[in-house]
Design an enzyme around this catalytic site. Sequence first.
Site, PDB file in Angstrom:
ATOM      1  N   GLY A  50      34.764  76.328  25.396  1.00 21.07           N
ATOM      2  CA  GLY A  50      35.951  77.394  24.306  1.00 21.07           C
ATOM      3  C   GLY A  50      34.646  78.924  24.897  1.00 21.07           C
ATOM      4  O   GLY A  50      36.003  79.002  25.008  1.00 21.07           O
ATOM      5  N   ASP A  51      33.673  78.779  24.672  1.00 21.13           N
ATOM      6  CA  ASP A  51      33.151  80.175  24.642  1.00 21.13           C
ATOM      7  C   ASP A  51      33.409  80.365  26.677  1.00 21.13           C
ATOM      8  O   ASP A  51      33.899  80.938  26.855  1.00 21.13           O
ATOM      9  CB  ASP A  51      31.820  80.317  24.615  1.00 21.13           C
ATOM     10  CG  ASP A  51      31.128  80.077  23.338  1.00 21.13           C
ATOM     11  OD1 ASP A  51      32.781  80.094  22.804  1.00 21.13           O
ATOM     12  OD2 ASP A  51      30.544  79.851  23.385  1.00 21.13           O
TER      13      ASP A  51
END
Length: 311
Positions: free
Chosen positions: A251-252
């Site tokens: 997600g980062d």
Amino acid sequence: MILTVTLNTALDLTYRVPALVPHASHRVTQVIERPGGKGLNVARVLGALGHETVVTGFTGGATGETVRDLLAATTAGQPVHDALVPISGATRRTVAVVDAASGDTTQLNEPGPVITPEEWAAFTARFTELLDGARAVALCGSLPPGIHVGAYAELVRLARAAGVPALLDTSGEPLRRGIAARPELIKPNAAELAQLTGSREPYRATRDARRRGAHAVVTSLGPEGLLAATPDGLWQAAPPAPVKGNPTGAGDSAVAALLAGLVDGADWPTRLSHAVALSAATVLSPVAGEFDESAYEALLPRITVHDRAAA
């Protein structure tokens, strides 16, 4: 430059074991240390993509010094510039245990140090200074103990006052309050979005989240990719097939791609294609904050983007 904020920085430890068995003793075959926390992961990926990046947040104790040393030693792409604010408490640790047999990962996250009012005041002063010259800012992750629940809303308002678009990636009440301050973009996952809106139907929930104040909402749907409600329409981007590996930091990496697309002025289908490809390439990497470059390049032309508003 792009500014990333990690209020709850961490020293990320990745342990690889042949197989993770409950109630058993394990021999660790590999240990990897990396500077951690969502914003630090975002910054390292942005640096690898060639963007000048500055990180800020809190760091303290022996683990904090290790985090700073590891940041300084980062060699891939552009260096990550350290503007972390020192505190009296010790930076937390996170432990990812990777089961080599199944490819699954078990994550253990410490809560983080207590931040004093004086330390918060020192941080907001540093943050305001860093906004001068920033093209975008990412506000990422959990709040450490001692920081008020409206902290991200406060930082979004400071960024808006400075004319800097803010991406908010958090959850729970900090997200609920932060979105009311009207960030440029939020990036929840499906569970965080359901908690925010009360709806588990992703299309309805993503639209509802945008009506609550965000200029755009990009929702992570796991193996099904990303769903985006934007001023230009509703889009869904998906990989050609699910990928197995370590999902920590995926997600980062999506946040990093979305920020890169924002500052580069890319259209939404292009932003989402890069975000999905980079996220999948991170799953194929053994540690957070890194991605498999060859997989990223191979996946990018195979990402499908659908205009759901026209469907």
